[in-house]
Design an enzyme around this catalytic site. Sequence first.
Site, PDB file in Angstrom:
ATOM      1  N   TYR A 168       0.688  -1.226  -0.057  1.00  0.00           N
ATOM      2  CA  TYR A 168      -0.128   0.303  -0.255  1.00  0.00           C
ATOM      3  C   TYR A 168       0.890   0.616  -0.101  1.00  0.00           C
ATOM      4  CZ  TYR A 168      -3.856   2.806   1.847  1.00  0.00           C
ATOM      5  OH  TYR A 168      -4.761   3.915   2.043  1.00  0.00           O
ATOM      6  N   LYS A 172       0.635   3.925  -2.425  1.00  0.00           N
ATOM      7  CA  LYS A 172       0.112   5.305  -2.675  1.00  0.00           C
ATOM      8  C   LYS A 172       1.435   6.535  -2.947  1.00  0.00           C
ATOM      9  CE  LYS A 172      -3.397   5.061  -1.519  1.00  0.00           C
ATOM     10  NZ  LYS A 172      -4.947   5.372  -1.756  1.00  0.00           N
TER      11      LYS A 172
END
Length: 303
Positions: A168, A172
């Site tokens: 993640y 991101k």
Amino acid sequence: MGSLEGRVAIVTGGGRGIGASISRMFAAEGAKLVINDLGSSPDGQGGDQGPARDVATEIVANGGQAVADGGDIADVATGQRLVDLALEHYGKLDVLVNVAGILRDKMIFNLPEEDWDAVIRVHLRGHFSTIKPAAAYWRSQRNPDGHYRIINFTSDSALQGSPGQPNYAAAKMGIIGLTASTANALGRYGVTANAIAPGAVTRLTQTVPDEKRVGEGIDDSVSPDNIAPIVTYLAGTSSDWLSGRTIGAMGYEVKLWNNPEVVSTVASDGPWNLDDLTAKVEKDFRPLADGLHPSIFMGQLPS
């Protein structure tokens, strides 16, 4: 008249959580919407047409305009279809908001490659799938005063290095780079691009602590509704001055993150002698880097 009166927006992940809050505020401010949401589980499994359809139906019932799409945003055909839907139903596109995402949290030493691939796919490919056709449309308009907007979603997980979210965090942080590149590439066509790093309790976050609960709901300070106002501002026509930046939004605070910058430099007159380099790095870099030492995360041991 609302601040987004007459503007046309796509919102991915717009059927639940932060995306739904954005969709509702956009509609309340006069925007016409294409709402996309696969309706999957938090880890990206399955699908349900209901969330996108329900928010669109609610908006229409309240006098607004919205159409729903339940496609997989990581499929490039879905991104193209969303742009086509905006043009077909409303004749133009002004704003693209990329919220959709999933979580598959594991420490790096326990992370299956399929979980790495799935998270990277939804976040990075999902942003690419919408930005490419939107950018192509805006480029074709040749309108440097178009007030066109790309609003991407990054995370503090990337900015601060959440230890249990390597996939993640990587995705991101990639979105921050994509946002900067897009801002630089599309400014001449009247497009701004910014990223939001939100903080709110949604189904993608961890279970809400008891102290954050109010009855069966949650404390207003961690509501996803608090993210929508800054996104709505960025979607309007008065935010042309801001592009290529990351904005933090959590509770009742909005923050401007700095862009990466050089904080110290050491130099040599020629090829480095290792001892000289070591001495200079220890003297000049170490005091500045100590605050970023990985030990700040010790004691936080996600599964």
